[in-house]
Design an enzyme around this catalytic site. Structure first.
Site, PDB file in Angstrom:
ATOM      1  N   ASP A 292       0.857  -1.179   0.000  1.00 18.07           N
ATOM      2  CA  ASP A 292       0.000   0.000   0.000  1.00 18.07           C
ATOM      3  C   ASP A 292       0.899   1.237   0.000  1.00 18.07           C
ATOM      4  O   ASP A 292       1.623   1.484   0.969  1.00 18.07           O
ATOM      5  CB  ASP A 292      -0.894  -0.030   1.244  1.00 18.07           C
ATOM      6  CG  ASP A 292      -1.951   1.056   1.256  1.00 18.07           C
ATOM      7  OD1 ASP A 292      -1.715   2.116   0.635  1.00 18.07           O
ATOM      8  OD2 ASP A 292      -2.989   0.865   1.914  1.00 18.07           O
ATOM      9  N   HIS A 293       0.842   2.015  -1.066  1.00 12.67           N
ATOM     10  CA  HIS A 293       1.749   3.144  -1.199  1.00 12.67           C
ATOM     11  C   HIS A 293       1.434   4.274  -0.222  1.00 12.67           C
ATOM     12  O   HIS A 293       2.240   5.196  -0.053  1.00 12.67           O
ATOM     13  CB  HIS A 293       1.737   3.677  -2.637  1.00 12.67           C
ATOM     14  CG  HIS A 293       3.088   4.107  -3.122  1.00 12.67           C
ATOM     15  ND1 HIS A 293       3.809   5.117  -2.537  1.00 12.67           N
ATOM     16  CD2 HIS A 293       3.864   3.627  -4.127  1.00 12.67           C
ATOM     17  CE1 HIS A 293       4.956   5.266  -3.167  1.00 12.67           C
ATOM     18  NE2 HIS A 293       5.026   4.371  -4.129  1.00 12.67           N
TER      19      HIS A 293
END
Length: 269
Positions: free
Chosen positions: A240-241
């Site tokens: 998850d950026h």
């Protein structure tokens, strides 16, 4: 030619009306019959009802894609030391990867986290989810609790136990709740590289792909290089950026790789 076509399309027992001279069956007659037969088969497609697990998994993963900005990296890993150790104990690669993951998390704790309302909750314990295939009837992710406190043999036994109970439908709700990081293992099917979807509310999931023996270049102790045959595979990390950037995720995956490639696994066994 006509007889051969009749045999190929298994029409021996079908009464065919010929339109040729003296009622002979022509290729055009056979072509029309085959096309008509194909059309009749179209409404006969099987209708398979999706089970509860498949529906729930699909909904969860679709939600994950909508919520989390997914990013993906992969690294090649030399499993030669793992391969030598696991053969003696008849183990798969999975517990070795799990052991490397929980050790790498200690240095990069943000991959073992959840995204909240404007915050990142980094978990102290690694509750390690292991994706289990239910004989192609869906996936379930039982959890190894406090995996950071378990060594290789204990991890291998618990993963095997969870997998057996999952396929026997003997998992409790607690067995599948509270995971903080997930490993999915398509490798036994011989995959080359996989990009899994994050299991919310987690922020990362690791995929282990097929390991094959092939030539690699290694550095010699006295200097120089040599070509040898080693067991080599790929590890992939979807993350998850919002939680971590590419540099952090890459450093974590590199730590996993280095542990797998350099640890004296036979000593731990």
């Amino acid at each position: 030619m006509v007889r051969r076509l009749v045999t190929e399309h298994r029409l021996e027992s079908v009464a065919i009306t010929g339109t040729g001279t003296a009622g002979r069956v022509t290729r055009d007659d056979l072509r029309s019959l085959v096309e008509e037969s194909s059309l009749l088969k179209l409404p006969q497609d099987d209708r398979l009802v999706l089970n509860r697990i498949q529906l729930q998994t699909g909904a969860n993963l679709l939600g994950s894609l909508q919520v989390a900005p997914h990013a993906f990296i992969a690294m090649e890993v030399d499993f030669e030391l793992v391969d030598r150790a696991r053969r003696a104990k008849k183990l798969s690669y999975l517990p070795f990867v799990a052991r490397a993951v929980v050790d790498a998390v200690a240095a990069y704790p943000h991959v073992n986290a959840s995204v909240g309302d404007g915050e990142l909750l980094a978990h102290h314990d690694v509750h390690l989810g292991i994706a289990i295939d239910l004989d192609h009837q869906g996936l379930i992710v039982p959890v190894v609790r406090a995996a950071q406190d378990k060594r290789l043999v204990a991890l291998a036994k618990e993963i095997a136990d969870l997998a057996a109970r999952a396929r026997a439908k003997r998992l409790s709700p607690d067995d599948v709740a509270g995971g903080t990081f997930t490993i999915t293992n398509p490798g036994p099917s011989g995959t080359t590289i996989s990009a899994p979807i994050i299991n919310q509310p987690q922020v990362a999931i690791l995929s282990t792909d097929g390991v094959k023996r092939r030539p690699v270049v290694v550095e010699l102790d006295g200097g120089g290089e040599a070509i040898v045959v080693h067991a080599v595979g790929m590890l992939g990390l979807s993350f998850d950026h919002r939680a971590v950037d590419g540099a952090y995720a890459s450093a974590f995956l590199a730590r996993v790789r280095d542990i797998i490639e350099t640890r004296p696994w036979d000593v731990e066994l």
